[in-house]
Design an enzyme around this catalytic site. Structure first.
Site, mmCIF file in Angstrom:
data_model
loop_
_atom_site.group_PDB
_atom_site.id
_atom_site.type_symbol
_atom_site.label_atom_id
_atom_site.label_comp_id
_atom_site.label_asym_id
_atom_site.label_seq_id
_atom_site.Cartn_x
_atom_site.Cartn_y
_atom_site.Cartn_z
ATOM 1 N N TYR A 32 54.422 20.334 101.574
ATOM 2 C CA TYR A 32 53.786 21.609 101.269
ATOM 3 C C TYR A 32 52.950 21.390 100.007
ATOM 4 O O TYR A 32 53.443 21.463 98.890
ATOM 5 C CB TYR A 32 54.843 22.704 101.077
ATOM 6 C CG TYR A 32 54.278 24.062 100.753
ATOM 7 C CD1 TYR A 32 53.159 24.553 101.416
ATOM 8 C CD2 TYR A 32 54.864 24.869 99.780
ATOM 9 C CE1 TYR A 32 52.642 25.801 101.121
ATOM 10 C CE2 TYR A 32 54.362 26.131 99.487
ATOM 11 C CZ TYR A 32 53.243 26.589 100.150
ATOM 12 O OH TYR A 32 52.730 27.828 99.854
ATOM 13 N N ASP A 78 51.757 21.623 105.506
ATOM 14 C CA ASP A 78 50.683 22.514 105.082
ATOM 15 C C ASP A 78 49.963 21.833 103.926
ATOM 16 O O ASP A 78 50.475 21.803 102.808
ATOM 17 C CB ASP A 78 51.267 23.864 104.659
ATOM 18 C CG ASP A 78 50.182 24.874 104.303
ATOM 19 O OD1 ASP A 78 49.007 24.485 104.214
ATOM 20 O OD2 ASP A 78 50.526 26.050 104.105
#
Length: 213
Positions: free
Chosen positions: A119, A159
């Protein structure tokens, strides 16, 4: 093998809605990587006995965090960057906190490959975190993936908080100075491609518009 990745934006919320249960029932992933879990493991109940699970939560409550659910027994889980990479690329804290304490990376080693969920720090609307992301985080992450790759192939997902090319977002011309599509962030992703990593979605769908990866 089916490897899935999902930014859940709060695992407690998707569990309460039944969305995570539905995904597992309908798709039955062998390995499921989650980002932005926003919880510690003791803050919710989950019953997926077919999976071994590993959570790496942020020190800050209700923030960031990653997790891996896997049917395939891993050899080990590794949380965060190695200390030598942190030091070499000066991945340090800023006014928002220490990215190394935000639960942003888990590497799971299997017999024949590594799976990494990440992330990536957001550059912020005013781009106040762009420097740490571009000059430090992105370079450290690529170095880490290359380090893991010296032992066995690497599959990384998550992500990345950026769009790579014009096809990867709506209104690219209007967003060239916006967080997530600055030249610096796009360069970071291009550096992964230049190093030999493949965007598997774009490899299969090179010209598909309106499908973002």
């Amino acid at each position: 093998m089916k490897l899935y990745s999902w930014n859940v934006n709060g695992i407690r919320a998707v569990l309460a809605k039944g969305a995570l249960q539905q995904l597992i029932t309908e798709h039955d992933p062998d390995i499921l990587c989650l980002q932005e879990t926003k919880a510690e493991r003791n803050q919710f109940e989950v019953d997926f006995p077919q999976y071994e699970e590993h959570f790496f939560s942020a020190a800050k409550k209700g923030y960031s965090g990653t997790a891996i659910f896997t049917k395939i027994r891993p050899l080990q889980f590794v949380d965060g960057f190695p200390e030598d990479i942190i030091a070499r690329y000066k991945v340090e804290g800023d006014v928002y906190g220490d990215p190394n304490a935000e639960g942003r990376i888990i590497a799971a080693e299997f017999d024949e490959f590594w799976v990494v969920t990440v992330y990536t720090p957001n550059s912020k609307r005013d781009l106040s975190r762009l420097e740490i992301r571009h000059q430090h985080w992105d370079r450290a992450f690529l170095a880490y993936m290359q380090l893991l790759e010296t032992s066995k192939p690497v599959l990384f997902c998550g992500d990345l908080n950026a769009a790579h090319t014009e096809i990867d977002l709506a209104r690219p011309k209007e967003n060239q100075k916006s967080a997530g599509y600055t030249p610096e962030e796009r360069e970071g992703i291009q550096n992964y491609i230049n190093a030999g990593f493949v965007d598997s979605f774009r490899a299969a769908h090179p010209n598909e518009i309106g499908a973002y990866t």
